[in-house]
Enzyme design. Structure first.
Site, PDB file in Angstrom:
ATOM      1  N   MET A 282     -45.061 -21.626 -15.426  1.00  0.00           N
ATOM      2  CA  MET A 282     -45.207 -20.316 -16.075  1.00  0.00           C
ATOM      3  C   MET A 282     -46.473 -20.293 -16.928  1.00  0.00           C
ATOM      4  O   MET A 282     -46.625 -19.436 -17.805  1.00  0.00           O
ATOM      5  CB  MET A 282     -43.973 -20.008 -16.932  1.00  0.00           C
ATOM      6  CG  MET A 282     -42.700 -19.918 -16.094  1.00  0.00           C
ATOM      7  SD  MET A 282     -41.412 -18.894 -16.823  1.00  0.00           S
ATOM      8  CE  MET A 282     -41.112 -19.761 -18.347  1.00  0.00           C
TER       9      MET A 282
ATOM     10  N   ALA B  58     -49.564 -21.502 -19.654  1.00  0.00           N
ATOM     11  CA  ALA B  58     -49.685 -22.156 -20.970  1.00  0.00           C
ATOM     12  C   ALA B  58     -49.590 -23.663 -20.750  1.00  0.00           C
ATOM     13  O   ALA B  58     -48.744 -24.355 -21.317  1.00  0.00           O
ATOM     14  CB  ALA B  58     -48.633 -21.654 -21.954  1.00  0.00           C
TER      15      ALA B  58
ATOM     16  N   HIS C 245     -49.863 -27.627 -20.326  1.00  0.00           N
ATOM     17  CA  HIS C 245     -50.038 -28.777 -21.212  1.00  0.00           C
ATOM     18  C   HIS C 245     -49.998 -30.047 -20.361  1.00  0.00           C
ATOM     19  O   HIS C 245     -49.894 -29.978 -19.129  1.00  0.00           O
ATOM     20  CB  HIS C 245     -48.967 -28.773 -22.306  1.00  0.00           C
ATOM     21  CG  HIS C 245     -47.560 -28.611 -21.797  1.00  0.00           C
ATOM     22  ND1 HIS C 245     -46.940 -29.558 -21.014  1.00  0.00           N
ATOM     23  CD2 HIS C 245     -46.664 -27.597 -21.927  1.00  0.00           C
ATOM     24  CE1 HIS C 245     -45.723 -29.156 -20.713  1.00  0.00           C
ATOM     25  NE2 HIS C 245     -45.519 -27.955 -21.235  1.00  0.00           N
ATOM     26  N   GLU C 246     -50.033 -31.193 -21.042  1.00  0.00           N
ATOM     27  CA  GLU C 246     -50.088 -32.471 -20.311  1.00  0.00           C
ATOM     28  C   GLU C 246     -48.881 -32.679 -19.395  1.00  0.00           C
ATOM     29  O   GLU C 246     -48.969 -33.399 -18.407  1.00  0.00           O
ATOM     30  CB  GLU C 246     -50.194 -33.644 -21.296  1.00  0.00           C
ATOM     31  CG  GLU C 246     -51.525 -33.726 -22.030  1.00  0.00           C
ATOM     32  CD  GLU C 246     -52.690 -34.031 -21.095  1.00  0.00           C
ATOM     33  OE1 GLU C 246     -52.499 -34.789 -20.123  1.00  0.00           O
ATOM     34  OE2 GLU C 246     -53.786 -33.489 -21.344  1.00  0.00           O
TER      35      GLU C 246
ATOM     36  N   HIS D  27     -47.404 -30.368 -17.533  1.00  0.00           N
ATOM     37  CA  HIS D  27     -47.747 -29.714 -16.266  1.00  0.00           C
ATOM     38  C   HIS D  27     -48.788 -30.553 -15.502  1.00  0.00           C
ATOM     39  O   HIS D  27     -48.708 -30.715 -14.289  1.00  0.00           O
ATOM     40  CB  HIS D  27     -48.333 -28.327 -16.518  1.00  0.00           C
ATOM     41  CG  HIS D  27     -47.398 -27.359 -17.195  1.00  0.00           C
ATOM     42  ND1 HIS D  27     -47.585 -26.929 -18.484  1.00  0.00           N
ATOM     43  CD2 HIS D  27     -46.277 -26.742 -16.761  1.00  0.00           C
ATOM     44  CE1 HIS D  27     -46.631 -26.077 -18.820  1.00  0.00           C
ATOM     45  NE2 HIS D  27     -45.816 -25.940 -17.791  1.00  0.00           N
TER      46      HIS D  27
ATOM     47  N   SER E 184     -44.338 -25.398 -23.470  1.00  0.00           N
ATOM     48  CA  SER E 184     -45.207 -24.263 -23.806  1.00  0.00           C
ATOM     49  C   SER E 184     -44.711 -23.573 -25.072  1.00  0.00           C
ATOM     50  O   SER E 184     -45.499 -23.067 -25.871  1.00  0.00           O
ATOM     51  CB  SER E 184     -45.231 -23.263 -22.646  1.00  0.00           C
ATOM     52  OG  SER E 184     -45.677 -23.902 -21.466  1.00  0.00           O
ATOM     53  N   ARG E 185     -43.394 -23.552 -25.261  1.00  0.00           N
ATOM     54  CA  ARG E 185     -42.829 -22.852 -26.424  1.00  0.00           C
ATOM     55  C   ARG E 185     -43.057 -23.606 -27.737  1.00  0.00           C
ATOM     56  O   ARG E 185     -42.793 -23.039 -28.801  1.00  0.00           O
ATOM     57  CB  ARG E 185     -41.330 -22.615 -26.230  1.00  0.00           C
ATOM     58  CG  ARG E 185     -41.004 -21.534 -25.203  1.00  0.00           C
ATOM     59  CD  ARG E 185     -39.519 -21.198 -25.199  1.00  0.00           C
ATOM     60  NE  ARG E 185     -39.213 -20.044 -24.377  1.00  0.00           N
ATOM     61  CZ  ARG E 185     -38.746 -20.110 -23.117  1.00  0.00           C
ATOM     62  NH1 ARG E 185     -38.538 -21.287 -22.547  1.00  0.00           N
ATOM     63  NH2 ARG E 185     -38.494 -19.004 -22.439  1.00  0.00           N
TER      64      ARG E 185
END
Ligand code: AMP
Length: 268
Positions: free
Chosen positions: A41, A43, A45-46, A48, A197-198
């Protein structure tokens, strides 16, 4: 198919169109290249990026999708404010080694409007579903559609969303889809907090509290004492626990700090 000149030279291909996606992937398949898919989705980060690395190790061409899926959010949830960072995401993907980014318009995924048309299987029972009853039908629907669009040979999902991983494995079996699901370990920050992401919603104080969850879960995997874990999670400053439960030889947890919901899990 000949790719446009500006897309050559290492730059990642980007498309919002299902037809373009299928043309590019069709061309790769004609060359017998194995397709790997990493649905996200955004945003990024590492966590992903670790999925992309695993996809690169297990396929010849890696397609990353970025789609904030409306059907997995309830009306009172954070769909409208969910972090959207397309430019930064594409910059990260340029460095990641992935070959193509599919950022579908909602109409590509939901030509008849956003609605879940698949029911998630038994793995969806309990845990997340007790608190987000429509969530897994939305996840099963969007992943099924992304698989239909991209026809991947393999797809990589994180153990961070452990119940989701089980739901997707079930969906692939019941829908008889020829895609191998590969799971990726949870990426954590230097304090053990599962990357998400949150996490950007958290204040500095919230972040300190969030970083305790993995420590409590780790202890619970040793002691097996779920009730003690619940007490400790609240003591560290979490405002509310949705669940801390054992399943699949793991302890899985979802808990709130203010309006931010965190999930995590650990093998026993
Ligand atoms: P999301 O963008 O949150 O929908 O996540 C996309 C994929 O990345 C899912 O398969 C997640 O399980 C995975 N993922 C998210 N966070 C992490 C993490 N910290 N470690 C490993 N995988 C993750």
């Amino acid at each position: 198919m000949t790719l446009p000149a500006e897309k050559l030279g290492g730059a990642i291909l980007t498309t919002t169109s299902k037809l373009d996606l299928q043309e590019i992937i069709g061309d790769w398949k004609a060359q017998n290249l194995k397709i790997g898919l990493v649905p996200t989705m955004g945003a990024l980060h590492e966590g992903h990026l670790s999925l992309i690395k695993i996809a690169l190790e297990n396929s010849d061409r890696v397609v990353v999708t970025i789609f904030v899926n409306p059907t997995q959010f309830a009306p009172h949830e954070d769909f409208d404010i969910y972090p959207r960072k397309e430019a930064q995401d594409i910059a990260k993907l340029e460095e990641s080694g992935a070959h193509l980014v599919y950022i579908p318009a909602a109409s590509e995924i939901y030509p008849d409007g956003p609605a879940s048309t698949l029911k998630a299987g038994p793995a969806a029972q309990g845990l997340e579903s007790d608190f987000r009853p429509h969530f897994f039908d939305g996840v099963a629907t969007v992943v099924h559609r992304l698989f239909e669009h991209a026809q991947p040979d393999i797809a990589v999902f994180g153990e961070k969303d452990f119940q989701q991983l089980q739901v997707i494995k079930e969906m692939v079996k019941t829908q008889d889809m020829p895609v191998k699901i590969i799971s990726a370990p949870i990426m954590r920050d230097e304090h053990g907090l599962a990357l998400a992401s949150r996490n950007v919603y958290l204040s500095e104080e919230g972040l300190q509290i969030a970083r305790q969850l993995n420590k409590v879960l780790s202890e619970a995997t040793e002691t097996g004492n779920i009730e003690a874990a619940k007490t400790k999670v609240l003591e560290t400053g979490f405002d509310k626990i949705d669940y801390i439960e054992k399943r699949w030889n793991r302890i899985l947890a979802a808990a709130w700090i203010g309006k931010t919901r965190l999930i995590d899990n650990m093998e026993i």
